[in-house]
Each structure stands twice: as structure tokens, then as C-alpha cells.
Scaffold this motif. Structure first.
Motif, mmCIF file in Angstrom:
data_model
loop_
_atom_site.group_PDB
_atom_site.id
_atom_site.type_symbol
_atom_site.label_atom_id
_atom_site.label_comp_id
_atom_site.label_asym_id
_atom_site.label_seq_id
_atom_site.Cartn_x
_atom_site.Cartn_y
_atom_site.Cartn_z
ATOM 1 N N UNK A 17 0.809 -1.230 0.000
ATOM 2 C CA UNK A 17 0.000 0.000 0.000
ATOM 3 C C UNK A 17 0.838 1.274 0.000
ATOM 4 N N UNK A 18 2.139 1.121 0.138
ATOM 5 C CA UNK A 18 3.015 2.290 0.027
ATOM 6 C C UNK A 18 3.576 2.440 -1.374
ATOM 7 N N UNK A 19 3.291 1.471 -2.230
ATOM 8 C CA UNK A 19 3.936 1.446 -3.552
ATOM 9 C C UNK A 19 2.965 1.757 -4.687
ATOM 10 N N UNK A 20 1.797 2.285 -4.328
ATOM 11 C CA UNK A 20 0.755 2.530 -5.339
ATOM 12 C C UNK A 20 1.059 3.794 -6.144
ATOM 13 N N UNK A 76 -6.136 -5.006 -8.011
ATOM 14 C CA UNK A 76 -5.625 -4.035 -8.989
ATOM 15 C C UNK A 76 -4.262 -3.473 -8.582
ATOM 16 N N UNK A 77 -4.160 -3.035 -7.318
ATOM 17 C CA UNK A 77 -2.885 -2.401 -6.928
ATOM 18 C C UNK A 77 -1.745 -3.421 -6.913
ATOM 19 N N UNK A 78 -2.060 -4.661 -6.556
ATOM 20 C CA UNK A 78 -1.000 -5.692 -6.554
ATOM 21 C C UNK A 78 -0.456 -5.863 -7.974
ATOM 22 N N UNK A 79 -1.375 -5.992 -8.920
ATOM 23 C CA UNK A 79 -0.957 -6.168 -10.327
ATOM 24 C C UNK A 79 -0.103 -4.977 -10.775
ATOM 25 N N UNK A 80 -0.585 -3.776 -10.482
ATOM 26 C CA UNK A 80 0.135 -2.575 -10.947
ATOM 27 C C UNK A 80 1.519 -2.459 -10.305
ATOM 28 N N UNK A 81 1.573 -2.738 -9.003
ATOM 29 C CA UNK A 81 2.857 -2.598 -8.299
ATOM 30 C C UNK A 81 3.883 -3.576 -8.877
#
Ligand code: 6MZ
Length: 362
Positions: A17-20, A76-81
Motif C-alpha cells: 500500500x506504500x507502492x501505489x 488491482x494495486x497488486x498487479x500494478x505494483x
């Protein structure tokens, strides 16, 4: 492409959650603003603010969690990160995240982690290997040889392993629940436990039973250690002998001695330490002392989104600030292989990737 971008790199300290991306956070905030859950203009200002104290960073995390804690967004954020790290030639990523419970939307720690794994499955821009080989029954998933990440002609490949974070706000029971979840999800790429969260909150003894249990069960452990001055914690943390520690800023002389004797690898997060003013200037960063002492260390981002950085940027920063050349930085990145929480097969594959990239270094 600049060498700090094109060279293969290993990221071992990245909080999901810090890497979004800022663009994703703003989009999520706009949607919640339209629903009247938040006031977009207030939140926009907070997201775009660049320099934050450590205390402000944890307030920002509370806001980010409001924006992201539903299953679809976690995926979504996992994929993007992962795709963002892969795009700058990170070839091995250990991504850590705190499993969250949110009864109002039917989220359990388990379903939160399933959404994370779903995000790994959704990665398409690169080949991803996230299931440890001994658990993988699908030959095809792991049979692809590691592509040359810098060559540009083949699809890149990234190894991803997961660490479950215990938040320092949690109780002993909640921490044990996280460790049990990690054990259940070993066949989905969970390899270890991290202790993190606001370092001025909570006490070491609260987390010790869970961490001991994790250690007995053979999970790898990394601890945020000495991120603020806390005379009571550093010593027992070092005595615990975790496989790695993060930050290691506020150490007394005797603790430095113990760290160096123990050879516990340190995850160094330069931009994070400077932006939160945990260290007043990069010239006095303990990277120099540890590097000169040949102490095991690895450069990491911590929170690439929150601190507007990237792993390439951390390499460039270290190179400029400490006068290290391309070759030294490449060797530094390569030594990270020794400290990953994965088996010999993965390490060997990474050695080959670095060997092949070394030939093109000049
Ligand atoms: C300590 C940190 C941190 O877990 O929700 N976190 N803990 N020190 C830091 N240095 C700045 N940066 C991030 O990612 C966000 C969470 O990671 C921890 C905090 O608990 C934060 O809430 P996840 O994916």
C-alpha cells in the motif's frame, strides 16, 4: 536507457500500500469523493504532498487504506505494483502487506490475501513466477527460463514472493492469526513475516509469541528495527536473530557491534529515511559505514508511491551520494541474491541473469 534502470535489481523491502501509483490513488479518491465518502479536494492535497514526517506518513497510510481496502482494488494495486517494479528491471521482488479485516464488506485477512494473489495472477505485462517450485504442480508456469531482462526482445520475467506484515497496532492474537495465515498460504508464495507499522506504537513483547511461532515453523522473518530511538527494542530484536532487518537507524554503539558480528543483512531505504527526516542528510547515512564494513545490505524503496521514488532511483541516489560507480552498484545489486527468502534454484537462476547482464555492462 540509464544503467541504473537497465541493470537487474532485487527489491526486498516494499510495502504494497506504500507502492501505489499516485494516478491510481487519485482515481480511487475521485470515485470515493463522488460517493460522498471523502472530500476529494482535501485528499488530493494529502496524496500529492511530497515531504512528510514519519508521523504524517502513518496518517497517510490510514487514508490510503480507506481508498484501497476492497477486494477488487487490492487485486488491482497488486498487479500494478508488480508491473511497475518489473518495468524498471526488478527481477526478484518480495512484496509485503498487512492482511486486513473489514467486516462491513465481508473482508477477512484470508480473503484480503486471496485478492493479493489474484493480483499476481492478473499480471500480464511480464512473466511472473510466484509459486515456490516445490509447491508448483503446473510445470508450464515455472518452466520458462529467466529471460534477459535488459534485452528488450523477450518478455521480461519477475519472481515475486510475499511477506505478511504484522502491524504494531495489533494484539498478540491478531499477530498469531497472521502467522497462521502465512503458513496456510505457503503454497501461494508466502515465504515470511515482517514486523512493521508506526514504530512509536506497540511493544516488542506483544509480537514475540507470534514471531517465535513463525520462526519455529520455518518462516523467514524480517523486522523493522531502530526506525526511531527505542532503547528497549533493538537489543532483543537482534537477539531474536531475524533473517533480515529494515532501516537500522537508531542504534547505540554496542548495538552496532552486535549487528556487525551477527551479519544480519540490512534493508536500506535511503529516500524514505531522508524524507521522513529520520536521517538529517544523506552524507551521514549509515549506508557508508555498513558498506565500508562489507556488512550485508540491500537497497530498497520502502514505499515507492508515498516517497515518489523507484528502485532505480535509489541506485542512482546511492551512486551519486556515495561516489560509487556503475560496477560497484551492479555488484551491490547482485549481492542481494544472497539475502532473498527463496531457495537455491531461484538464487541460481538470478545468478545467471546477473551474469548475463554483466557481460553487457560497459
Ligand atoms: C514502518 C511501514 C513503513 O501493509 O497496508 N509501513 N512501517 N515503517 C515504515 N516506514 C516509512 N512504511 C509502510 O502497506 C502499508 C503499511 O506498511 C507499513 C505500515 O504498517 C503501513 O500501514 P500495507 O500493504
Amino acid at each position: 536507457m540509464e544503467w541504473w534502470v537497465s541493470m537487474p535489481k532485487i527489491e526486498l523491502h516494499a510495502h504494497l500500500n506504500g507502492s501505489i501509483r499516485d494516478s491510481t490513488l487519485l482515481e480511487l479518491a475521485r470515485v470515493l469523493g463522488e460517493k460522498g465518502v471523502i472530500v476529494f479536494s482535501d485528499v488530493e492535497h494529502v496524496i500529492m504532498k511530497n515531504d512528510r514526517s514519519l508521523g504524517e506518513v502513518f496518517k497517510l497510510f490510514d487514508l490510503i487504506h480507506i481508498l484501497t481496502t476492497d477486494h477488487k482494488t487490492v487485486t488491482r494495486i497488486t498487479k500494478e505494483v508488480v508491473e511497475d517494479f518489473a518495468s524498471e528491471n526488478v527481477v526478484y521482488l518480495e512484496l509485503r502487506t498487512t492482511p486486513k479485516k473489514n467486516d462491513s464488506i465481508g473482508m477477512s485477512k484470508h480473503s484480503y490475501m486471496e485478492a493479493v494473489v489474484e493480483g499476481l495472477r492478473a499480471v500480464t505485462a511480464v512473466d511472473i513466477d510466484f509459486v515456490p517450485h516445490k509447491f508448483n504442480t503446473q510445470d508450464s508456469l515455472n518452466s520458462i527460463a529467466m529471460n534477459d531482462a535488459c534485452d528488450g526482445t523477450k518478455k521480461k520475467k519477475i519472481y515475486v514472493r510475499l511477506l505478511l506484515s504484522i502491524d504494531r497496532r495489533e494484539t498478540t492474537e491478531a499477530a498469531i492469526e497472521t502467522v497462521k495465515l502465512a503458513l496456510e498460504m505457503r503454497d501461494l508464495g508466502v515465504v515470511g513475516i515482517d514486523l512493521s507499522g508506526n514504530p512509536v506504537v506497540g511493544e516488542w513483547n506483544t509480537f514475540l509469541p507470534a514471531l517465535k511461532f513463525a520462526q519455529e515453523q520455518g518462516l523467514y522473518i524480517t523486522l523493522h528495527c531502530g526506525e526511531v530511538l527505542n532503547c528497549q527494542e533493538v537489543q532483543p530484536m537482534l537477539d531474536f536473530l531475524p533473517q533480515r532487518i529494515g532501516h537500522a537507524i537508531f542504534f547505540e554503539e554496542e548495538e552496532w557491534r552486535q549487528l556487525k558480528t551477527s551479519k544480519i543483512p540490512v534493508e536500506i531505504c535511503l529516500t524514505s529515511n531522508i524524507k521522513t527526516e529520520s536521517i538529517s542528510s544523506i552524507d551521514i547515512h549509515h549506508f557508508v559505514d555498513l558498506y565500508n564494513a562489507k556488512h550485508p545490505l540491500v537497497l530498497c524503496t520502502d514505499d515507492a508511491g508515498v516517497f515518489s521514488t523507484s528502485l532505480s532511483n535509489e541506485y542512482k541516489l546511492a551512486s551519486t551520494a556515495f561516489g560509487l560507480g556503475k560496477k560497484e552498484m551492479f555488484e551491490l545489486a547482485r549481492t542481494g541474491i544472497e539475502f532473498i527468502f527463496a531457495g537455491d534454484e531461484v538464487k541460481q537462476d538470478l545468478v545467471e541473469t546477473f551474469d548475463s547482464a554483466a557481460k553487457k555492462l560497459n
